[in-house]
Design a protein around this motif. Structure first.
Motif, mmCIF file in Angstrom:
data_model
loop_
_atom_site.group_PDB
_atom_site.id
_atom_site.type_symbol
_atom_site.label_atom_id
_atom_site.label_comp_id
_atom_site.label_asym_id
_atom_site.label_seq_id
_atom_site.Cartn_x
_atom_site.Cartn_y
_atom_site.Cartn_z
ATOM 1 N N PRO A 6 33.961 51.367 41.996
ATOM 2 C CA PRO A 6 34.882 50.307 41.601
ATOM 3 C C PRO A 6 34.214 49.280 40.685
ATOM 4 O O PRO A 6 33.054 48.914 40.907
ATOM 5 C CB PRO A 6 35.291 49.665 42.935
ATOM 6 C CG PRO A 6 34.229 50.051 43.902
ATOM 7 C CD PRO A 6 33.636 51.350 43.431
ATOM 8 N N VAL A 7 34.939 48.873 39.662
ATOM 9 C CA VAL A 7 34.401 47.902 38.702
ATOM 10 C C VAL A 7 35.368 46.729 38.585
ATOM 11 O O VAL A 7 36.585 46.908 38.485
ATOM 12 C CB VAL A 7 34.184 48.547 37.311
ATOM 13 C CG1 VAL A 7 33.747 47.498 36.292
ATOM 14 C CG2 VAL A 7 33.154 49.676 37.386
ATOM 15 N N LEU A 8 34.797 45.525 38.612
ATOM 16 C CA LEU A 8 35.541 44.288 38.363
ATOM 17 C C LEU A 8 34.990 43.712 37.075
ATOM 18 O O LEU A 8 33.779 43.484 36.973
ATOM 19 C CB LEU A 8 35.305 43.306 39.521
ATOM 20 C CG LEU A 8 35.570 41.827 39.239
ATOM 21 C CD1 LEU A 8 37.047 41.561 38.984
ATOM 22 C CD2 LEU A 8 35.091 40.961 40.409
ATOM 23 N N THR A 9 35.830 43.509 36.073
ATOM 24 C CA THR A 9 35.346 42.915 34.825
ATOM 25 C C THR A 9 35.779 41.452 34.770
ATOM 26 O O THR A 9 36.897 41.108 35.159
ATOM 27 C CB THR A 9 35.891 43.664 33.585
ATOM 28 O OG1 THR A 9 37.322 43.599 33.591
ATOM 29 C CG2 THR A 9 35.453 45.120 33.580
ATOM 30 N N LEU A 29 30.559 40.438 47.588
ATOM 31 C CA LEU A 29 30.979 41.827 47.774
ATOM 32 C C LEU A 29 29.801 42.756 48.041
ATOM 33 O O LEU A 29 29.986 43.895 48.468
ATOM 34 C CB LEU A 29 31.715 42.328 46.513
ATOM 35 C CG LEU A 29 33.073 41.695 46.191
ATOM 36 C CD1 LEU A 29 33.514 42.083 44.782
ATOM 37 C CD2 LEU A 29 34.119 42.146 47.210
ATOM 38 N N GLY A 30 28.579 42.280 47.740
ATOM 39 C CA GLY A 30 27.402 43.150 47.836
ATOM 40 C C GLY A 30 27.378 44.182 46.714
ATOM 41 O O GLY A 30 26.850 45.283 46.869
ATOM 42 N N GLU A 143 39.040 48.771 37.828
ATOM 43 C CA GLU A 143 40.093 48.549 38.836
ATOM 44 C C GLU A 143 40.686 47.150 38.709
ATOM 45 O O GLU A 143 41.891 46.955 38.856
ATOM 46 C CB GLU A 143 39.516 48.700 40.256
ATOM 47 C CG GLU A 143 39.405 50.123 40.748
ATOM 48 C CD GLU A 143 38.361 50.928 40.009
ATOM 49 O OE1 GLU A 143 37.516 50.338 39.305
ATOM 50 O OE2 GLU A 143 38.399 52.166 40.114
ATOM 51 N N VAL A 144 39.838 46.149 38.473
ATOM 52 C CA VAL A 144 40.319 44.768 38.370
ATOM 53 C C VAL A 144 39.718 44.120 37.129
ATOM 54 O O VAL A 144 38.506 44.205 36.901
ATOM 55 C CB VAL A 144 39.925 43.932 39.615
ATOM 56 C CG1 VAL A 144 40.545 42.537 39.539
ATOM 57 C CG2 VAL A 144 40.328 44.619 40.906
ATOM 58 N N LYS A 145 40.574 43.492 36.329
ATOM 59 C CA LYS A 145 40.106 42.794 35.124
ATOM 60 C C LYS A 145 40.560 41.338 35.175
ATOM 61 O O LYS A 145 41.748 41.066 35.355
ATOM 62 C CB LYS A 145 40.683 43.442 33.869
ATOM 63 C CG LYS A 145 40.292 44.901 33.707
ATOM 64 C CD LYS A 145 40.891 45.491 32.450
ATOM 65 C CE LYS A 145 40.571 46.979 32.350
ATOM 66 N NZ LYS A 145 41.199 47.592 31.166
ATOM 67 N N ILE A 146 39.590 40.451 35.004
ATOM 68 C CA ILE A 146 39.901 39.029 34.990
ATOM 69 C C ILE A 146 39.516 38.483 33.617
ATOM 70 O O ILE A 146 38.476 38.874 33.065
ATOM 71 C CB ILE A 146 39.051 38.269 36.050
ATOM 72 C CG1 ILE A 146 39.225 38.865 37.454
ATOM 73 C CG2 ILE A 146 39.324 36.765 36.014
ATOM 74 C CD1 ILE A 146 40.516 38.530 38.156
ATOM 75 N N GLN A 223 42.684 43.263 47.483
ATOM 76 C CA GLN A 223 44.032 43.821 47.432
ATOM 77 C C GLN A 223 44.039 45.161 46.675
ATOM 78 O O GLN A 223 44.670 46.118 47.083
ATOM 79 C CB GLN A 223 44.910 42.799 46.698
ATOM 80 C CG GLN A 223 46.369 43.084 46.687
ATOM 81 C CD GLN A 223 47.067 42.116 45.710
ATOM 82 O OE1 GLN A 223 46.443 41.270 45.061
ATOM 83 N NE2 GLN A 223 48.350 42.260 45.604
ATOM 84 N N ARG A 224 43.265 45.236 45.575
ATOM 85 C CA ARG A 224 43.313 46.452 44.747
ATOM 86 C C ARG A 224 42.324 47.522 45.199
ATOM 87 O O ARG A 224 42.571 48.713 45.026
ATOM 88 C CB ARG A 224 42.980 46.107 43.291
ATOM 89 C CG ARG A 224 43.873 45.063 42.691
ATOM 90 C CD ARG A 224 44.651 45.593 41.496
ATOM 91 N NE ARG A 224 45.489 44.524 40.983
ATOM 92 C CZ ARG A 224 45.297 43.917 39.814
ATOM 93 N NH1 ARG A 224 44.319 44.313 39.044
ATOM 94 N NH2 ARG A 224 46.089 42.952 39.434
ATOM 95 N N VAL A 225 41.151 47.085 45.684
ATOM 96 C CA VAL A 225 40.103 48.069 46.001
ATOM 97 C C VAL A 225 40.021 48.317 47.506
ATOM 98 O O VAL A 225 39.573 49.368 47.945
ATOM 99 C CB VAL A 225 38.720 47.591 45.441
ATOM 100 C CG1 VAL A 225 37.625 48.602 45.734
ATOM 101 C CG2 VAL A 225 38.815 47.319 43.956
ATOM 102 N N GLY A 226 40.450 47.339 48.288
ATOM 103 C CA GLY A 226 40.438 47.510 49.740
ATOM 104 C C GLY A 226 39.139 47.105 50.384
ATOM 105 O O GLY A 226 38.243 46.645 49.737
#
Ligand code: DC
Length: 226
Positions: A6-9, A29-30, A143-146, A223-226
Motif C-alpha cells: 500500500p502506498v500513500l502519496t 503506521l509503521g 491507494e490514497v493520494k493527498i 478506511q481505504r487500506v484497512g
C-alpha cells in the motif's frame, strides 16, 4: 505501480507541511517514508560539488543515476543523510539547496533517472511518499493520494519560523518572494509539474493544526487500506 504494497502519496507546495505530516503518518503506521525532495536536493548538491555546468542536463542525469546516498537516523530518531559517505543532513536543508533542487527538477532526464530509485521505496508493510509528483507520476496507482496546500502567506510564515528556530535570520518578505518563485517554477515546468492528481483528496492546512491533519490522513488510510 504500487503492486501489493500500500502506498500513500502526499504532494504539495513548499511549506504546506507535507514533510512533517508524511513523517508523522509514516511513524504512526509503521510504514517506510520516501522524501523525494531530498533526492532532488542531493542531486543539486552533488552537481554543485562536482562543479557541473548548470545547463548540462546529461551530466546532471548521470549524477542522479549514480547518486551514492544513504538514509539513516540518530539514536534520538533524527534523520541523517549521507552523500558519498559525508553527512549532508544540514547542507541539503538550506534555502539555497531548495532553490537549486527546484532548478535541477525541471530537467526531464534527471527526473527519469530518479524514477526507479523512488519506486523501489515501496516495500512492505507500506510507503508514505512525499513530493510534488508522487500521485501523478511515480505512484499513479497509489491507494490514497493527498494534496496538501496552505496559503502562500502561511507557508512563508512557517518556513520563516523553521529557519528562525535553527538560528537563521531571513526576512519574511524575501522568503515570500522565494516561495512564490519556487511555486511558479515547480508548477509551470513541462514534465511532472506540481498539480493535484485527479483522484487526490485536497486538504488545506492553512488554519488546521498539524495533529488534526495527521488524524484526518490516518482516517482516510484506515478506511481505504484497512
Ligand atoms: O520538498 P522539497 O522542498 O524538499 O523539494 C525541493 C525541490 O525539489 C522542489 O522545489 C521541487 C523539487 N521536487 C520535485 O520536483 N519533485 C518531487 N517529487 C519533490 C521535489
Amino acid at each position: 505501480m504500487s503492486g501489493a504494497v500500500p502506498v500513500l502519496t502526499i504532494d504539495g507546495p513548499s511549506g504546506s507541511g507535507k514533510g512533517t505530516i508524511a513523517r508523522r503518518v509514516a511513524e504512526r503506521l509503521g510504514w517506510h517514508l520516501l522524501d523525494s525532495g531530498a533526492l532532488y536536493r542531493l542531486v543539486a548538491l552533488a552537481a554543485r560539488n562536482s562543479d557541473l555546468e548548470s545547463t548540462d542536463e546529461a551530466a546532471h542525469a548521470r549524477c542522479a543515476a549514480g547518486l551514492d546516498v544513504r538514509f539513516s537516523s540518530t539514536p534520538a530518531g533524527d534523520e541523517q543523510i549521507w552523500l558519498k559517505g559525508q553527512d549532508v543532513t544540514a547542507a541539503i536543508r538550506t534555502e539555497r539547496a531548495g532553490d537549486d533542487a527546484s532548478r535541477v527538477a525541471v530537467m526531464p532526464s534527471v527526473r527519469a533517472a530518479l524514477l526507479e530509485r523512488q519506486r523501489a521505496f515501496a516495500q512492505p508493510p507500506g510507503l508514505v511518499a512525499d513530493g510534488r509528483d508522487m500521485g501523478t507520476v511515480i505512484f499513479p496507482d497509489a491507494e490514497v493520494k493527498i494534496f496538501l496546500t496552505a496559503s502562500p502567506e502561511e507557508r512563508a510564515r512557517r518556513r520563516h519560523k523553521q529557519l528562525k528556530d535553527k538560528g537563521l535570520d531571513v526576512s519574511l518578505a524575501a522568503l515570500s518572494r522565494e516561495i512564490a518563485e519556487r511555486d511558479r517554477r515547480d508548477s509551470s515546468r513541462a514534465v511532472a509539474p506540481l498539480v493535484p492528481a485527479s483522484d487526490a483528496l485536497i486538504l488545506d492546512s492553512t488554519v488546521m493544526p498539524i495533529d488534526d491533519v495527521v488524524d484526518q490522513v490516518l482516517a482516510v488510510v484506515r478506511q481505504r487500506v484497512g
